[in-house]
Enzyme design. Structure first.
Site, mmCIF file in Angstrom:
data_model
loop_
_atom_site.group_PDB
_atom_site.id
_atom_site.type_symbol
_atom_site.label_atom_id
_atom_site.label_comp_id
_atom_site.label_asym_id
_atom_site.label_seq_id
_atom_site.Cartn_x
_atom_site.Cartn_y
_atom_site.Cartn_z
ATOM 1 N N GLY A 43 0.833 -1.198 0.000
ATOM 2 C CA GLY A 43 0.000 0.000 0.000
ATOM 3 C C GLY A 43 0.866 1.245 0.000
ATOM 4 O O GLY A 43 1.907 1.297 0.662
ATOM 5 N N ALA A 47 0.190 6.366 4.878
ATOM 6 C CA ALA A 47 0.957 5.539 5.802
ATOM 7 C C ALA A 47 2.028 4.746 5.054
ATOM 8 O O ALA A 47 3.202 4.732 5.454
ATOM 9 C CB ALA A 47 0.022 4.604 6.560
ATOM 10 N N ARG A 333 -21.171 14.659 13.490
ATOM 11 C CA ARG A 333 -21.421 13.802 12.330
ATOM 12 C C ARG A 333 -22.386 12.660 12.612
ATOM 13 O O ARG A 333 -23.361 12.457 11.887
ATOM 14 C CB ARG A 333 -20.091 13.183 11.864
ATOM 15 C CG ARG A 333 -19.217 14.148 11.133
ATOM 16 C CD ARG A 333 -17.934 13.465 10.697
ATOM 17 N NE ARG A 333 -17.089 14.426 9.990
ATOM 18 C CZ ARG A 333 -15.908 14.119 9.472
ATOM 19 N NH1 ARG A 333 -15.439 12.900 9.562
ATOM 20 N NH2 ARG A 333 -15.201 15.027 8.838
ATOM 21 N N HIS A 404 -17.732 6.539 5.002
ATOM 22 C CA HIS A 404 -16.510 7.040 4.399
ATOM 23 C C HIS A 404 -15.240 6.701 5.157
ATOM 24 O O HIS A 404 -14.155 6.931 4.650
ATOM 25 C CB HIS A 404 -16.608 8.544 4.138
ATOM 26 C CG HIS A 404 -16.193 9.378 5.294
ATOM 27 N ND1 HIS A 404 -15.301 10.405 5.163
ATOM 28 C CD2 HIS A 404 -16.529 9.316 6.587
ATOM 29 C CE1 HIS A 404 -15.117 10.940 6.359
ATOM 30 N NE2 HIS A 404 -15.839 10.306 7.234
ATOM 31 N N GLU A 428 -5.276 3.648 8.232
ATOM 32 C CA GLU A 428 -6.667 3.226 8.418
ATOM 33 C C GLU A 428 -6.767 1.705 8.558
ATOM 34 O O GLU A 428 -7.751 1.184 9.077
ATOM 35 C CB GLU A 428 -7.532 3.726 7.241
ATOM 36 C CG GLU A 428 -9.030 3.642 7.513
ATOM 37 C CD GLU A 428 -9.894 4.092 6.327
ATOM 38 O OE1 GLU A 428 -9.341 4.692 5.388
ATOM 39 O OE2 GLU A 428 -11.108 3.831 6.353
ATOM 40 N N ARG A 438 -14.021 8.978 14.519
ATOM 41 C CA ARG A 438 -12.843 9.755 14.195
ATOM 42 C C ARG A 438 -13.217 11.228 14.059
ATOM 43 O O ARG A 438 -14.243 11.553 13.483
ATOM 44 C CB ARG A 438 -12.212 9.252 12.901
ATOM 45 C CG ARG A 438 -10.982 10.013 12.495
ATOM 46 C CD ARG A 438 -10.375 9.443 11.235
ATOM 47 N NE ARG A 438 -11.242 9.571 10.061
ATOM 48 C CZ ARG A 438 -11.483 10.705 9.422
ATOM 49 N NH1 ARG A 438 -10.926 11.825 9.825
ATOM 50 N NH2 ARG A 438 -12.269 10.721 8.365
ATOM 51 N N LEU A 444 -5.589 11.926 8.226
ATOM 52 C CA LEU A 444 -4.311 12.228 7.578
ATOM 53 C C LEU A 444 -3.212 12.256 8.626
ATOM 54 O O LEU A 444 -2.108 11.755 8.421
ATOM 55 C CB LEU A 444 -4.390 13.576 6.865
ATOM 56 C CG LEU A 444 -5.509 13.709 5.827
ATOM 57 C CD1 LEU A 444 -5.473 15.080 5.179
ATOM 58 C CD2 LEU A 444 -5.381 12.648 4.767
#
Lengths: 641, 254, 277
Positions: A43, A47, A333, A404, A428, A438, A444
């Site tokens: 990946g 990160a 949220r 999301h 993540e 979160r 980020l």
């Protein structure tokens, strides 16, 4: 027999000194010896790219794998808002301790104190590093960095680069990574998807990958494997994640012994553009900042099909302002997402598919003038208009919540090591820092903290004892065996020869997960999902159709394996949600709410991390608990009235 | 609405390609262009045919993965939008739409509409970075950056690396991509130390894969981020300075 | 696919052995689908200008600089020729005067010969850079097999630079044969030194007059894009010459082109209309 023990290796002592103490106590690898170690990084998001670049700078041999055609395309690139850091450049009372506290509280007291404090500490170094790399953060006229407040925080600590902060941070990390490729310290494998982790004697020793261009299955060996492969929101099918985001790497690691923690902690973002038709492939997020000036409402009458401007003021229900008079449209949220869902479920939904609520700027335009609104939100309005062909200056926006981000992920200790020695999870992909919810602009921060500052320090603790032992050679039977299992899996999918497409089953799975394990969950629904998902999976395994061959570019073959993993993961999400008999953060169990409809935590019984151990394909996972202890914050009930 | 698609089909990098026609009925104008292709692919799979291979990921115009030349225009008819941001209301019933991959020798076709853009990574690898090892950075506010400079650097840094500039250019030149990366780094004070070496290395690597600039301006028209060719001028100037300037003295003048 | 190390070499781990023995033609793919370089990489030399000229960006710079020199030439040439309107004495005196430039310090005709050699070099560089860039672009262009690119964005002048350049070069040869070398099959009435009479004699023939007008229009188209383009190639970043909002830059290109081309085409027309002669 259980092979999983959850030892967080979290240091004790005064919280502000823990990271320092830990850095002193980890075993080190001498600079001349670092080249003897090979680290595999899977990946290339924030990160992964940051970790790979930093480890290569230290002198380790690094091999990087991404299924994208370029490391720069990882989905970190789509983050809009910003990145938090406790710089206190605004002199408004911010501090490392305040960022730590905000993050713990925002996560509804379900994260590990030591990790979160470290995150707040290194946040300041991240900004320094990124600025030095040339990340063009927004500046004030004096040339110094600008900040804005975000996600209801009471201080301005968010650094941003227009609406493209994620892009700019990722490009910074990507450029650092490409420099190391150029110096010959990183071997880059693009269009290469990791399909399994290879373990020997319980220790991770390599990975099996598929070259997406040629279909070839090969293995790579190394002393450590870093999974930086993002979250699993696409288990919902419709999410704001990119089309190719998947949980396959993390899930295969789980099946090789890595515990999966808190899978039910998923975050639903309240302001996304609702789906337009059943062919919708993904949802688009609109910045949360719109709620600063927009008013959210639905028609009072469930069957009102009049266009919005014909609905008189007294027939509108400004439900957030009505239910949460003090926070109003700026309710957090999770709260505003759930309120929107309740309205739509009660038949008040608007738009052609009755699947949204209005976000109305008429008042703001009347009060501030169109010019001011344009300055603040012009680019968002343009984006909305491009997608919907409606002019938000004249017609209220239609919005609806969408998945999301996923706070859950592979369980890791303070060193970011999973329950499989030698296997690490960053960003993540791990569960560590956000608890059950979160905060905005923290994703980020966490990805870069893990990649730039945490793993380069902690990895040596695992590597140092391996000095002198080369990685497990590729001709060891464990590699051939794991490769064979991957090949068998691929041939099995190609030979099903059913009638329906992979997308069809992904969509169906997504509907179940969304309906029963989305914004609101309850026992009946979750039990229903736990019976429906296996049934659908059985049909999927016998009736899916994958065309093409294994030895060529075959996007359906890539997809079918990812969806197969989402089936298993979706089931685990429901199982975790069912077991957690409380509401906290993104996990809202309808049975557990206060009289006012707020999330009701149960700190007596559930103040722990729930980490699940794979027990084989036909046995449910076993739950392990890592108790959470809070020494520096007081557990309180969140209230937004 | 009903559409006819003429789509470039090519089985692999070495195979011969050809156009094939597909009828797509029931296209909803709310659909995005790629959702229309998803629908076609689903139908093809369920009919037992090979679906069309095309790249896409974020579907909000930021990752730079998607890229289809639609009726001769990279990313299609909408200015300032990537293929994934294009919606079907840009077309009308009965249209015949031609879909091709990016065409450039530096971007070989992998399959159907998917090309290999690794050459872009190679250009960045040659110098598209500021050398600062993790941990070595001074405080972020130590070097003020004038706002106009930060804004200009951000304008350039907005590039998503999709390759539309190359696809649009009759010379298959990658000058807009390369100059945007150079401008981003060369404008900032942090990028000065390596400015001229970076410019030389990136330009010369670029030229091994791509053509030269003829100042047509197709690239800025095709660019989904509307990056202007001003940056190409800046690159040209920095390249000249890189060749003619005494580097021992260059640091003095910035 | 895999790429390894900083020497810009491409390799595929499985077929690395095959790749080292198999040569791929430029623009084709290696076994992994990773592209091999399309163009040869410039080798660095110790001579900065040679070094610069090896790359496309450098060649564009040379093209721009030689373009400026040639613009200076066509402008001066046009300006001198305006003396046609002053009559034979003035023009012939001006022509003769060109040869005695630098007099009495320098020998007769020395300056004019230096200018001629300089112009020749400038021309050669202008044409060579154009030619080699065109070749490079052909190698880089992968449009084969597909449909044509949509070319609405670029204007006619930009797209036809190569053609107008070739027309101007061909015209130049004719023009030299007509007035400088005095080849009899080009200009049968040529007399050495009688510039005015030669011009009138040549332009009196309608075919020649039309050819001059056409060639000058081609020159105009070429100049228009060229004088717009030099700012870009030389890297002018002045906001007044910004290519997006460029009233000054377009204005300059238009004004310069008009200043050169309009007088130039007026000469054959004036002869044909009997204003001169």
């Amino acid at each position: 027999m259980s092979t999983v023990t959850l030892n967080a290796h979290a240091p004790t002592g005064p919280i502000a000194d823990r990271w320092d103490e830990h850095r002193f106590s980890v075993k080190l690898v001498n600079p001349n010896n670092r080249r003897k170690f090979t680290v595999l990084v899977v990946g290339t998001g924030l990160a992964g790219a940051a970790a790979a670049a930093s480890l290569a700078q230290l002198g380790y041999q690094v091999k990087v794998f991404t299924f994208h055609d370029s490391p720069r395309r990882a989905h970190s690139i789509a983050a809009q808002g910003g990145i938090n850091a406790a710089k206190n450049y605004k002199n408004d009372g911010d501090s490392i301790h305040r960022l730590f506290y905000d993050t713990i509280k925002g996560g509804d007291f379900r994260a590990r104190e030591s990790n979160v404090y470290r995150l707040a500490q290194v946040s300041v170094n991240i900004i320094d590093q990124c600025v030095a790399q040339g990340v063009p953060f927004a500046r004030e006229y004096g040339g110094l960095l600008d900040n804005r407040s975000f996600g209801g925080a009471q201080v301005s600590r968010t650094f941003y680069a227009r609406g493209q902060t994620g892009q700019q941070l990722l490009l910074g990390a990507y450029q650092a990574l490409m420099q190391q490729v150029g110096l010959g310290r990183v071997e880059m494998h693009t269009k290469t998807e990791m399909l399994d982790v290879v373990t020997k004697d319980g220790q991770a020793c390599g990975i099996v990958v598929r070259d997406l261009a040629t279909g070839e299955i090969t293995s790579f060996n190394g002393h450590a494997v870093l999974l930086c492969t993002g979250g699993y929101s696409n288990a919902f099918y419709l999410s704001t994640n990119a089309m190719n985001c998947n949980a396959t790497a993390a899930w295969r690691a789980h099946k090789r012994g890595a515990a999966f923690a808190n899978p039910c902690y998923t975050q639903i973002h309240p302001t996304c553009i609702p789906a337009n038709d059943e062919f919708q492939s993904k949802l688009t997020l609109m910045s949360e900042s719109l709620r600063n000036d927009g008013r959210i409402w639905v028609p009072k009458s469930p069957d009102d099909t009049r266009p919005p401007h014909q609905i008189p003021e007294d027939e509108r229900d400004y439900y957030l302002e009505r239910i949460y008079p003090s926070f109003g449209n700026l309710a957090p949220r999770d709260v505003s997402s759930r309120a929107a869902k309740r309205m739509v479920d009660a038949g008040h939904g608007i738009g052609p598919l009755q699947n949204g609520v209005y976000l109305d700027f008429a008042d703001a335009i009347g009060r501030l003038g169109e010019q001011v609104v344009k300055e603040r939100y012009g680019n968002l309005f343009d984006m909305y208009q491009r997608i919907t062909d409606e002019n938000p200056y004249q017609v209220p926006m239609r919005i609806y919540p969408a998945p999301h981000y996923t706070m859950g992920g592979l369980w890791v200790d303070y060193n970011l090591q999973t329950t499989v020695p030698g296997l690490y999870a960053l960003g993540e992909a791990n569960f560590s820092d956000h608890g059950a919810n979160r905060l905005g602009a923290s994703a980020l921060m966490q990805g870069l903290a893990d990649g730039y500052f945490v793993i380069p320090t902690t990895i040596s603790d695992g590597l140092a004892p391996l000095l002198g032992s080369p990685p497990v050679p590729l001709d060891d039977p464990v590699f051939a065996q794991t490769e064979q299992e991957v090949r068998d899996d691929i041939s099995r999918w190609l030979s099903v020869g059913g009638t329906r497409s992979v997308d069809h089953y992904h969509r169906e799975l997504g509907k179940i997960v969304w309906d029963y394990c989305g914004m609101g969950r309850n026992r009946t629904g979750l039990e229903k999902a736990l019976s429906e998902i296996p049934a659908l999976r059985a049909e999927f395994e016998t009736n899916v159709r994958v065309t093409g061959r294994a030895d060529e570019v075959n996007q359906n073959l890539e997809k079918v394996q990812r969806v197969a993993d989402f089936f298993e993961l979706g089931e685990l999400m429901c199982r975790d949600a069912l077991h957690r008999e409380e509401s906290c953060g993104g996990h809202f169990r309808e049975e557990y709410q206060t009289d006012e409809g707020e999330a009701q935590r149960n700190d007596e019984d559930f103040c722990y991390v729930g980490a699940w151990e794979w027990k084989g394909p036909d046995t449910p996972q076993a739950l392990h608990r890592e108790p959470l202890e809070f020494e520096y914050v007081q557990l309180t009930q969140r209230s937004y009235k | 609405m009903k559409l006819t698609l003429k789509i470039w089909r090519q089985e692999g990098p070495r195979a011969e390609g050809r156009f094939e026609s597909y009828e797509v009925p029931n296209v909803n104008e709310e659909m995005s262009f790629l959702e229309m292709l998803d629908g076609l692919n689903e139908r093809l799979v369920e009919d037992g045919q090979e679906p069309i291979t095309f790249d896409s990921d974020c579907r909000e115009g930021i990752c730079g993965t998607c890229g289809i030349t639609i009726d001769g225009k990279p990313h299609g008819p909408w200015p300032g939008a990537a293929t994934c941001q294009l919606h079907m209301r840009a077309f009308s019933d009965g249209d015949v739409i031609t879909l091709e991959p990016w065409r450039a020798a530096g971007f070989p076709v992998m399959k159907d509409l998917m090309v290999d853009r690794t050459a872009f990574d190679t250009i960045v690898e040659a110098g598209g970075y500021i050398s600062v090892d993790t941990g070595a950075a001074p405080d972020a506010n130590e070097i003020p950056v004038p706002k106009p400079v930060a804004d200009a650097a951000m304008d350039a840094a907005a590039c998503i690396g999709c390759g539309a500039c190359v696809a649009a250019c009759p010379n298959s030149a990658a000058q807009l991509f390369t100059s945007a990366k150079l401008a981003h780094l060369n404008l900032l004070p942090q990028g000065q130390a390596e400015r001229f070496r970076r410019t030389e290395d990136m330009v010369e690597t670029m030229e091994t894969f791509f053509g030269s600039c003829t100042n047509y301006g197709f690239c800025q028209e095709a660019c989904p981020k509307e990056i202007p060719i001003d940056f190409i001028a800046l690159m040209n100037r920095d390249y000249l300075k890189a060749k003619l300037k005494n580097r021992k003295l260059a640091g003095r003048q910035g | 696919m895999t790429y390894v190390d900083g020497a810009h070499r491409w390799c595929d781990r499985t077929e690395a052995a095959r790749l080292t023995t198999t040569q791929h033609p430029p623009g084709s793919q290696g076994a992994s689908g990773a592209p091999s370089p399309v163009n040869r990489r410039a080798k660095r030399t110790t001579f900065p200008l040679v070094d610069l000229y090896q790359t496309a960006v450098g060649k564009k710079w040379v093209m721009a600089v030689t373009g400026i020199a040639l613009m200076g030439f066509v402008f001066a040439h046009m300006f001198g020729n305006l003396k046609l309107y002053q009559g034979p004495e003035d023009l012939d005196k001006y022509a003769a005067g060109l040869k005695t430039l630098g007099d009495p310090i320098l020998p007769n005709s020395m300056v004019v010969w230096l200018l001629r050699v300089g112009l020749l070099v400038v021309f050669a560089l202008h044409i060579h850079s154009a030619y080699s860039l065109t070749m490079m672009n052909r190698r880089s262009n992968g449009a084969g097999g597909g449909t044509r690119r949509d070319t609405i964005a670029a204007n006619f002048a930009a797209r036809t630079m190569r053609w107008t350049g070739i027309i101007v070069a061909a015209f130049l040869v004719w023009h030299l044969a007509d007035f400088t070398w005095g080849w009899s099959f080009v200009n049968p009435d040529y007399q050495y030194g009688a510039v005015y009479d030669n011009v009138v004699a040549s332009f009196s023939r309608p075919a020649v007059a039309i050819a001059y007008v056409v060639a000058n229009l081609a020159l105009g188209v070429h100049l228009y894009h060229g004088s717009w383009s030099i700012f870009q190639s030389l890297g002018s970043m002045s906001p007044r010459f910004n290519p997006r909002r460029n009233p000054l830059r377009r204005g300059f290109a238009l004004a310069f082109t008009a200043a050169v081309v309009l007088p130039n085409i007026s000469f054959p027309i004036a002869v044909q209309l009997g204003i001169i002669g």
